[in-house]
Each structure stands twice: as C-alpha cells, then as structure tokens.
Design an enzyme around this catalytic site. Structure first.
Site, mmCIF file in Angstrom:
data_model
loop_
_atom_site.group_PDB
_atom_site.id
_atom_site.type_symbol
_atom_site.label_atom_id
_atom_site.label_comp_id
_atom_site.label_asym_id
_atom_site.label_seq_id
_atom_site.Cartn_x
_atom_site.Cartn_y
_atom_site.Cartn_z
ATOM 1 N N HIS A 131 -9.279 -4.502 5.228
ATOM 2 C CA HIS A 131 -10.209 -5.535 4.435
ATOM 3 C C HIS A 131 -11.550 -5.871 4.996
ATOM 4 O O HIS A 131 -12.099 -7.118 5.434
ATOM 5 C CB HIS A 131 -9.201 -6.764 4.138
ATOM 6 C CG HIS A 131 -8.051 -6.267 3.681
ATOM 7 N ND1 HIS A 131 -7.222 -7.556 2.781
ATOM 8 C CD2 HIS A 131 -8.034 -5.660 2.471
ATOM 9 C CE1 HIS A 131 -6.712 -7.022 1.587
ATOM 10 N NE2 HIS A 131 -7.134 -5.301 2.135
ATOM 11 N N CYS B 127 0.486 -1.153 -0.252
ATOM 12 C CA CYS B 127 -0.026 -0.109 0.359
ATOM 13 C C CYS B 127 1.025 1.149 0.027
ATOM 14 O O CYS B 127 -0.503 2.567 0.074
ATOM 15 C CB CYS B 127 -1.282 0.272 0.974
ATOM 16 S SG CYS B 127 -1.252 -1.517 1.628
ATOM 17 N N HIS C 275 -12.821 -5.456 -2.033
ATOM 18 C CA HIS C 275 -11.478 -5.566 -1.955
ATOM 19 C C HIS C 275 -11.706 -4.345 -0.221
ATOM 20 O O HIS C 275 -11.047 -5.575 1.110
ATOM 21 C CB HIS C 275 -10.441 -4.925 -2.014
ATOM 22 C CG HIS C 275 -8.977 -4.244 -1.910
ATOM 23 N ND1 HIS C 275 -8.343 -4.547 -2.425
ATOM 24 C CD2 HIS C 275 -8.664 -4.397 -1.060
ATOM 25 C CE1 HIS C 275 -6.295 -4.067 -2.402
ATOM 26 N NE2 HIS C 275 -7.116 -3.851 -1.280
ATOM 27 N N GLU D 245 -26.801 8.257 14.084
ATOM 28 C CA GLU D 245 -25.742 9.320 15.009
ATOM 29 C C GLU D 245 -24.351 9.284 15.157
ATOM 30 O O GLU D 245 -23.592 9.911 15.133
ATOM 31 C CB GLU D 245 -26.548 9.082 16.351
ATOM 32 C CG GLU D 245 -25.496 9.601 17.599
ATOM 33 C CD GLU D 245 -26.486 11.096 17.909
ATOM 34 O OE1 GLU D 245 -26.891 11.698 17.365
ATOM 35 O OE2 GLU D 245 -25.446 11.590 18.636
ATOM 36 N N HIS E 95 -5.704 0.450 6.750
ATOM 37 C CA HIS E 95 -6.130 0.013 5.763
ATOM 38 C C HIS E 95 -6.622 -0.987 5.817
ATOM 39 O O HIS E 95 -6.383 -2.500 6.187
ATOM 40 C CB HIS E 95 -4.836 -0.454 4.314
ATOM 41 C CG HIS E 95 -5.976 -1.246 3.291
ATOM 42 N ND1 HIS E 95 -7.183 -0.921 2.424
ATOM 43 C CD2 HIS E 95 -4.656 -2.469 2.731
ATOM 44 C CE1 HIS E 95 -7.049 -2.004 1.550
ATOM 45 N NE2 HIS E 95 -5.946 -2.982 1.475
HETATM 46 ZN ZN ZN Z 1 -5.410 -4.328 0.519
#
Ligand code: ZN
Length: 210
Positions: free
Chosen positions: A99, A78, A171, A121, A97
């Site tokens: 999943h 990433c 993803h 809320e 990140h």
């Molecule tokens: Zn990923």
C-alpha cells in the site's frame, strides 16, 4: 516446523516492508512458493511486522485449498489475486502486495489505464530492464472488496508480459519475482520509479521541469 526457513524469511520481509511503509495499518500482503504447487500466504488483518512463522498459511495452488491453517486467523484477502498471478505467470515464486504511498499517489495523478517509465538507471534493476527502453505497467480501478480484483489482475498479468507489477488506483500495487530476492528488488525499484514520477509531475506542475 515444516518450511521454517521460508516462513522466517517471509516474516523478515514483512518487517522490512513495514519499515518502508508498504504494509502499515495491517495493509498489504505477501506470499512465497515453497514447492511448484505450494505457497505460504500471510494472514489477513494482522499487523504485518508482528507475524510469526506459525501464523502463515500453507496453500495448495493446484487443489486451490489451504493445507495448513493457523488457529484463529483468516487467510489474506489477496489470496485469489495471488493464485491468479501464480497461474498466469508460472515462473513467479513470490508476490508482495504494497500500500506504498508512492504507488497510491502515482495512480491519483495519472488517470490513464497505464503508466510508463523511461530514462531512469533504476529500470536496470528490473529483470531484463534497460535504461533505453520504455517500461509500462497497467493501472486497474479499485473495488470495495479486494478479492473482486482477482480476475482483472490475472488478465493484466497476461496483457503485460514484460511487467512485474499491477497498480491498483487509490490502493497500491502487486509486485512479483521469480524468487523472494527478485520480488524484493523489483519492489524496491518500482517504488523508486513511482516516487520519481510523482516528483517529476510535481516539478512539471510548478513549471520547474519540462
Ligand atoms: Zn490491499
């Protein structure tokens, strides 16, 4: 060890996110800024709940190069996505990140390029969020190699200035904040909103909700 407190914080967050199912099966990633142009980045393809402080990479965001590289590890897939988010939203200090199954299912039942949330809320947990306002996130299509998402994520950050996340279909999601604490709160609020909308759509499909 340099930045030990920040490194320990990242490891602790990885454990917490693993327990939520956000980074299981070596998936997901995390980064934290330790100085305006310096960020810690987790390694790729490792069990996130077992990461140790000495296994984190130190990355120079200005020079776009690794400063401190742990032995026998690869930097997160990433990384280019993290760099683009940091560049296009300079206030960001931490990015997660995930999943998360809630993020993935939300993008599977919604074929549009955006998804909107209203009348929860929990929207107030997002920085500047209001119960009475509609909050919209972009959904990008997935690609085979995660690094190929970098440009599209960077553009989405610019196109949706009120968003703190970019969803990637089938993803997961990239979520950020101006501190590690804010990124964690945003991740928790978004995951709640994702799950709520998946449940809403399920009830609507059964005719139990309008
Ligand atoms: Zn990923």
């Amino acid at each position: 060890m340099q930045y030990l407190d920040e490194k320990q914080l990242l490891c602790d967050l990885c454990c917490q996110f693993y327990n939520k199912g956000w980074v299981s099966g070596t998936g997901g990633g995390i980064t934290l800024k330790v100085a305006p142009n310096l960020a810690l980045i987790a390694p790729s393809g490792v069990q996130k709940e077992q990461i140790k402080p000495e296994e984190l990479f130190l990355f120079d965001l200005k020079q776009s190069q690794i400063i401190d590289e742990p032995k026998n590890l690869k930097i997160s897939a990433c990384t280019n996505i993290f760099i683009n988010i940091y560049q296009n939203r300079p206030s960001v200090a931490a990015i997660i990140h995930s999943h998360s199954i809630n993020a993935v299912m939300l993008t599977k039942i919604n074929s549009a390029k955006t998804v909107s949330f209203e009348k929860y809320e929990m929207l107030k947990g997002l920085s500047g969020g209001k119960y009475s306002e509609i909050h919209t996130l972009p959904i990008l299509d997935n690609v085979e190699y995660e690094c190929d998402l970098a440009e599209a994520v960077g553009q989405a950050v610019l196109d949706f200035p009120k968003a703190f996340a970019v969803l990637v279909r089938d993803h997961g999601v990239y979520i950020w904040g101006d501190s590690a604490a804010q990124a964690k709160v945003h991740a928790e609020c978004y995951d709640y909103l994702f799950e709520a909308q998946v449940r809403e759509k399920s009830l609507q499909a059964l005719g139990l909700m309008k």
